[in-house]
Design a protein around this motif. Structure first.
Motif, PDB file in Angstrom:
ATOM      1  N   GLU A 186     -41.001 -45.345 -10.397  1.00 27.65           N
ATOM      2  CA  GLU A 186     -39.838 -44.762 -11.073  1.00 27.65           C
ATOM      3  C   GLU A 186     -40.315 -44.005 -12.311  1.00 27.65           C
ATOM      4  O   GLU A 186     -40.304 -44.525 -13.428  1.00 27.65           O
ATOM      5  CB  GLU A 186     -38.863 -45.883 -11.434  1.00 27.65           C
ATOM      6  N   PHE A 188     -40.149 -40.859 -14.988  1.00 27.36           N
ATOM      7  CA  PHE A 188     -39.050 -40.106 -15.584  1.00 27.36           C
ATOM      8  C   PHE A 188     -39.452 -38.694 -16.020  1.00 27.36           C
ATOM      9  O   PHE A 188     -38.609 -37.921 -16.452  1.00 27.36           O
ATOM     10  CB  PHE A 188     -38.490 -40.881 -16.776  1.00 27.36           C
ATOM     11  N   THR A 207     -36.581 -44.834 -20.613  1.00 26.48           N
ATOM     12  CA  THR A 207     -36.634 -43.797 -19.575  1.00 26.48           C
ATOM     13  C   THR A 207     -37.077 -42.441 -20.116  1.00 26.48           C
ATOM     14  O   THR A 207     -36.881 -41.427 -19.444  1.00 26.48           O
ATOM     15  CB  THR A 207     -35.256 -43.640 -18.903  1.00 26.48           C
ATOM     16  N   GLY A 503     -32.303 -48.425 -13.063  1.00 25.34           N
ATOM     17  CA  GLY A 503     -33.208 -47.548 -13.776  1.00 25.34           C
ATOM     18  C   GLY A 503     -33.586 -47.917 -15.192  1.00 25.34           C
ATOM     19  O   GLY A 503     -34.322 -47.157 -15.827  1.00 25.34           O
ATOM     20  N   CYS A 506     -31.667 -46.280 -20.643  1.00 24.84           N
ATOM     21  CA  CYS A 506     -31.568 -44.842 -20.878  1.00 24.84           C
ATOM     22  C   CYS A 506     -30.609 -44.573 -22.036  1.00 24.84           C
ATOM     23  O   CYS A 506     -29.734 -45.379 -22.335  1.00 24.84           O
ATOM     24  CB  CYS A 506     -31.077 -44.129 -19.617  1.00 24.84           C
ATOM     25  N   SER A 516     -33.106 -40.067 -15.666  1.00 26.29           N
ATOM     26  CA  SER A 516     -32.783 -41.128 -14.708  1.00 26.29           C
ATOM     27  C   SER A 516     -32.819 -40.609 -13.286  1.00 26.29           C
ATOM     28  O   SER A 516     -33.298 -41.290 -12.371  1.00 26.29           O
ATOM     29  CB  SER A 516     -31.416 -41.726 -15.030  1.00 26.29           C
ATOM     30  N   VAL A 533     -28.025 -47.161 -11.870  1.00 26.58           N
ATOM     31  CA  VAL A 533     -28.276 -46.667 -13.214  1.00 26.58           C
ATOM     32  C   VAL A 533     -27.158 -47.173 -14.112  1.00 26.58           C
ATOM     33  O   VAL A 533     -26.067 -47.510 -13.627  1.00 26.58           O
ATOM     34  CB  VAL A 533     -28.331 -45.117 -13.199  1.00 26.58           C
TER      35      VAL A 533
END
Length: 775
Positions: A186, A188, A207, A503, A506, A516, A533
């Motif tokens: 994952e 960003f 993030t 996620g 953020c 995200s 998210v």
């Protein structure tokens, strides 16, 4: 890590030795591999074989379409665990392996993928290519496999004592002109990883940096292959960032193993990768509904929870799952699994009342794998050996995150049994799902695990797998194999088996929403089907327009959760209860209702995503359109399943630019069509965004007035044909995910089989019904 200073010099403080030629090749007894002896200088006469290093390169065919490559310097070095849990469903029984040798080459073929090793002219040259000769994928050329010492040695005698020397193994696979690289967890930053230096090391970094909660050692190339690096240890990659035409992979140690997986499509790469690390777990239909959280540091009790849910019901916003975040426990006591008796004197009765009221169907609570010393449980856990220790026998503790916290040692079977017992007590109280937060900051220095055979460095990333596996399987044991749902933050290879992942932390900005999306796209390209998210953003106070744009995006993720840090995410607190048609409450209501109507499509696509080991949403455009070069660069839009294209809006004005691949695309809201390929601009209010249906789609929608997530997906549905031709079809499933039937378009443009559909269902062509039918 960079080992060179430009093309010509070694980096300061580094000594490099490369495999310079293939001196000899030995075939494995089982006929499924070859072993290369590779000196670090060309052997032109007998004396050249003395006083030099050699690298052993083992090339094998584990299953069709995959080849493993393992480079080792000193074969006698230990290889302690943990190791990735490979082939969880079993290794394929049959494989098409062939080894051919000629005067100048040896070729190992594994189904559709082959590796050809040059054995003449003292060259080092290994090419990976399609077995049919149609395409070369990548290669290992001169100075592409080697070892490095740091600090640089000047005399071989220095290696007699390795305690103050770091030893690395590295490989460099070639990058072709225009080739792009994607995945690695994952991430960003930029969607195409070429030009980036990436370290695979789980970290709690939010993030908006190069750190990631979910580091997965898999990357996918636009040339039709993927590479899976088979170690949970720290891996450092230079992706066109040391040598512009190569991907360098390095580890600290004596060996490095990776698999090259041939597609040729990225979907096929992920399907074959799932043989190695496992397919995503199935999730129940109720989990696709809206989740509402208390948020992190906010004050709440039973009356607060009820007021939230009653407010949502009064605004026509059904909530499927209510989530109790950290402060269901006392401050400083996380995570001892004890409800704060002052705020929640009878949690079981409260949860029972909550469900009986009909305001919510399921309850989730937050946990982590740590234990603060203020809790009385800490002394018990420490005395029984449930917590990670330092080498001198002390409990490992620090004051980062929680005061004096220890870390649950899941390598101790008794600690695991105790932890599962705590979870079972939560289930007895009515808890249905668990948010497994944290598990990134696992120390590697001055620690000793209960299982002392394990390498602490490898445990850093692998801990996320252990933690989530234990909680997920506890949920399965209680509720059933396909009823388990996590909300997990940390992950590594294989953790896709324990959905759902979300996620992380953020900010409440448009930029963070874009970050995200890039993170979700990259994780999806590592075989994760389900992703979510924090709608509205976690940190800060989202302005109404950000909240509403995020709602539209968040309800078109596979899973949808409202969650924040120090502020609530119920809509009326965001815009002072604006009751207008474009206010936060009405916007959330409309998007929640739309997702409910889409459930026949969503849940059918979910089963297919699990079967193939691919993302449901966010699905990168390149998975559906790999032959469209533009699709490999699109990081502000995605596919939801194979038929719906989603382009979130990042501007308060509603202006948005998006790309449609080749074909006819129909606007879901207006039934207007556009012809791709091409870029398009639109302006949207808060209740729409670019949501386009792919041509030749049979889309099944729930009833107009349907707001539930779980219902009969066969009854009273609208079957929409979007410019279909004969053979277009879709599988309809029930709310348990079992197939009810297949709707297929015949030569006459009509549906061939309709018998399994129930109630007053209806058919529309070239779009959906533009207005609600009369009751």
């Amino acid at each position: 890590m960079k080992f060179r200073d430009g093309m010509w010099l070694p980096a300061e403080g580094k000594r490099l030795e490369y495999a310079e030629e293939v001196y000899s090749i030995t075939e494995r007894e089982d006929g499924k591999g070859i072993s290369l002896l590779c000196p670090t200088r060309k052997v032109l006469q007998r004396s050249d074989s003395l006083n030099l290093s050699t690298l052993t390169i083992d090339i094998a065919a584990p299953f069709d379409g995959a080849i493993s490559v393992e480079a080792t310097h000193w074969l006698g070095a230990l290889n302690p665990g943990p190791h990735f849990d490979l082939y969880p469903a079993g290794k394929p029984d049959k494989s098409d392996v062939n080894i051919k040798t000629s005067e100048k080459y040896t070729t190992l073929s594994s189904g559709s993928l082959s590796a050809t090793v040059k054995t003449a002219d003292h060259d080092f040259d290994i090419r990976f290519h399609a077995t049919d000769g149609s395409k070369e994928l990548t290669s290992l050329l001169n100075r592409s496999i080697g070892l490095a010492y740091s600090p640089a040695t000047s005399n071989p005698m220095q290696t007699a004592d390795m305690r103050n020397l770091d030893h690395y193994i590295f490989t460099q696979t070639t990058l072709s002109v225009g080739e792009t690289v994607h995945g690695l967890g994952e991430r960003f930053g930029a969607f195409n990883k070429v030009g980036q230096a990436i370290t695979l090391w789980n970290a709690d970094g939010g993030t908006s940096s190069d750190q990631a909660y979910k580091n997965v050692p898999l990357w996918i190339s636009s040339r039709g292959y993927g590479i899976f690096i088979d170690t949970p240890d720290k891996v450092e990659l230079e992706i066109g960032s040391e040598r512009c035409c190569r991907v360098q992979t390095s580890v600290l140690g004596q060996r490095l193993k990776w698999y090259i997986i041939h597609g040729p499509t990225p979907k096929e790469v992920l399907q074959k990768y799932s043989i190695l690390t496992g397919k995503p777990g199935k999730v129940p239909s109720w989990s696709f509904g809206l989740w509402l959280s208390t948020s992190f540091t906010t004050n709440y009790d039973e009356s607060t929870v009820n007021s939230f849910l009653e407010g949502m019901k009064g605004r026509d916003i059904p909530v499927e799952v209510f989530h109790f975040d950290c402060f269901w426990m006392k401050a400083f006591h996380w995570c001892d699994f004890v409800f704060d008796s002052k705020m929640f004197p009878d949690p079981k009765a409260q949860i029972t009342r909550l469900k009986k009221s009909g305001l919510v169907k399921k309850v989730c609570v937050w946990v982590n794998p740590y234990l603060g010393q203020a809790s009385p449980v800490f002394k018990m856990a420490a005395s029984k050996g449930y917590l990670l220790k330092r080498k001198n026998g002390d409990i490992f503790q620090w004051d980062l995150w929680q005061t004096g916290m220890g870390i649950i040692d899941f390598t101790n079977p008794e600690a695991t049994e105790w932890y599962v017992g705590c979870l079972q007590d939560l289930f007895d109280k009515g808890v249905d799902s668990i948010k497994t937060d944290f598990a990134e900051r696992i120390p590697t220095e001055d620690v000793k695990w209960y299982d002392s055979t394990l390498d602490p460095k490898k445990m850093h990333n692998y801990y996320a797998f252990l933690y989530n596996k234990i909680v997920y399987e506890a949920l399965q044991d209680r509720f059933g194999e396909n009823e388990a749902v996590l909300f997990a933050r940390a992950a590594t290879a294989g953790t896709q088996r324990f959905p759902v992942q979300w996620g992380g932390d953020c900010e409440s900005t448009a930029e963070a929403m874009a970050e995200s999306i890039r993170g979700g796209l990259s994780l999806g390209l590592c075989g994760y089907s389900f992703w979510s998210v924090d709608i509205g953003g976690f940190e800060g106070y989202p302005p109404p327009w950000i909240y509403k744009r995020w709602v539209a995006f968040g309800l078109l993720c596979s899973h949808s959760r409202l969650h924040g840090s120090n502020s609530f995410r119920v809509p009326w607190t965001v815009d002072n209860d604006d009751t207008s048609d474009q206010g936060c409450s009405r916007t959330l209501s409309k998007w929640t209702a739309l997702k409910a109507r889409l459930m026949p499509y969503i849940f059918s696509q979910a089963q297919e995503s699990v079967r193939l080991g691919i993302p449901l949403s966010l699905r990168a455009m390149c998975l559906e359109f790999p032959d469209d070069p533009t699709s490999w660069y699109l990081d502000r839009q995605f596919m939801f399943g194979d038929s719906l294209l989603v382009a979130p809006v990042f501007e308060e004005s509603g202006n948005v630019e998006f790309y449609l691949p080749k074909g006819k695309w129909t606007n879901f809201f207006t039934n207007q069509t556009k012809q791709g390929p091409g870029w398009f601009k639109e302006t949207h209010n808060f209740d729409t965004l670019p949501l386009y249906v792919r041509e030749n789609t049979v889309l099944v929608l729930g009833k107009w007035h349907e707001t539930r997530t779980v219902y009969n997906y066969n009854e009273g549905v609208e079957v929409c044909l979007y410019y279909t031709t004969a053979g277009a079809k879709t599988t309809v499933v029930d709310s348990e995910g079992e197939a009810s039937g297949v709707l297929e378009v015949g030569e006459d443009g009509q549906l061939l089989d309709q018998g399994f559909l129930q109630g007053a269902w209806h058919l529309t062509k070239n779009g959906r019904s533009a207005s609600r039918p009369s009751k």
